[in-house]
Design an enzyme around this catalytic site. Structure first.
Site, PDB file in Angstrom:
ATOM      1  N   CYS A  91      47.349  97.197 -25.036  1.00 39.81           N
ATOM      2  CA  CYS A  91      46.454  98.239 -24.528  1.00 39.81           C
ATOM      3  C   CYS A  91      45.239  98.403 -25.452  1.00 39.81           C
ATOM      4  CB  CYS A  91      47.224  99.536 -24.313  1.00 39.81           C
ATOM      5  SG  CYS A  91      46.403 100.672 -23.168  1.00 39.81           S
ATOM      6  N   HIS A 198      52.363  97.750 -21.245  1.00 36.51           N
ATOM      7  CA  HIS A 198      53.113  98.206 -22.424  1.00 36.51           C
ATOM      8  C   HIS A 198      54.551  97.677 -22.422  1.00 36.51           C
ATOM      9  CE1 HIS A 198      50.305 101.250 -24.117  1.00 36.51           C
ATOM     10  NE2 HIS A 198      49.852 101.294 -22.873  1.00 36.51           N
ATOM     11  N   GLU A 200      56.549  97.652 -24.883  1.00 33.65           N
ATOM     12  CA  GLU A 200      57.371  98.517 -25.741  1.00 33.65           C
ATOM     13  C   GLU A 200      57.911  99.728 -24.986  1.00 33.65           C
ATOM     14  OE1 GLU A 200      53.371 100.580 -26.050  1.00 33.65           O
ATOM     15  OE2 GLU A 200      54.143  98.569 -25.611  1.00 33.65           O
TER      16      GLU A 200
END
Length: 221
Positions: A91, A198, A200
């Site tokens: 990002c 994302h 994660e």
């Protein structure tokens, strides 16, 4: 297989970074060691992998990632990447990698000029990077996106295809106007990867998807 206990992952922190703890959690989940590295540091010699998290570094003033791109840690990141060590920007981290020319192209304001936050189906276009090698080529995965400046653009689209530099593309509709549905790219060598989604935030089924976990397991393989 690398001994995960020996793998040190540097998580870069700028003022305004806000996805660092999510990445720390994911890194620790796969058994690697996480270390916070701050914007004003200059030494990455003890790190095996560097990850630049999402967020709003310096408030995204001027342009997303532009101020972060002139901080002291940047030269260290460039040197680290030049030695073909793995670097991942997620990002805002992807925007920073574009700003400092470690990956081709830029991530600019979404076509609708709005912040977009949703889960998306994505295709893994290449498995040659340290972060995607445990996926299958053309595998479709489910990852969240959350950005206002995530629209990918480059003047050299043909070169990206020729060099196998397209990492992720939108599979179920293009939400932001990115060129050719691109939402993740890498450098020519493949060791530097910039993705807007994302991974994660998708490491456990409790979080709807664990499709992002292989991003972190891959660099241990």
């Amino acid at each position: 297989m690398t001994d995960v206990a020996d793998v040190n992952v540097g998580i870069i922190r700028f003022p305004g970074t806000n996805c660092d703890r999510d990445i720390e959690y994911a890194v620790n989940l796969v058994g690697a060691n996480s270390h916070y590295i701050y914007w004003n540091e200059t030494d990455l010699s003890q790190m095996d992998v560097v990850i630049i998290p999402g967020g709003f570094s310096y408030g995204d003033y001027l342009r997303a990632g532009s101020i972060a791109g002139i901080t002291p840690i940047i030269d260290a990141i460039k040197d680290f990447a030049k030695k073909e060590n793995p670097v991942l920007g997620i990002c805002n981290g992807a925007q920073i990698l574009g700003e400092i020319d470690l990956v081709p192209g830029v991530f600019i304001e979404n076509e609708n000029a709005k912040f977009i936050c949703k889960s998306k189906k994505l295709k893994v276009n290449t498995t040659r990077t340290p972060f995607t090698k445990l996926y299958k080529k053309n595998e479709v995965i489910d990852l969240p996106i959350a950005h206002k400046e995530g629209r990918y653009y480059t003047d050299n689209l043909e070169t990206l295809y020729d060099n196998n530099q397209i990492v992720l593309t939108f599979e179920d509709g293009n939400p932001n106007g990115s060129l050719d549905n691109i939402t993740g790219v890498c450098n020519v060598d493949g060791n530097v990867v910039a993705v807007m989604p994302h991974p994660e935030r998708a490491v456990e089924k409790l979080l709807r998807s664990e499709d992002g976990l292989k991003f972190f397991k891959s660099f241990l393989d």
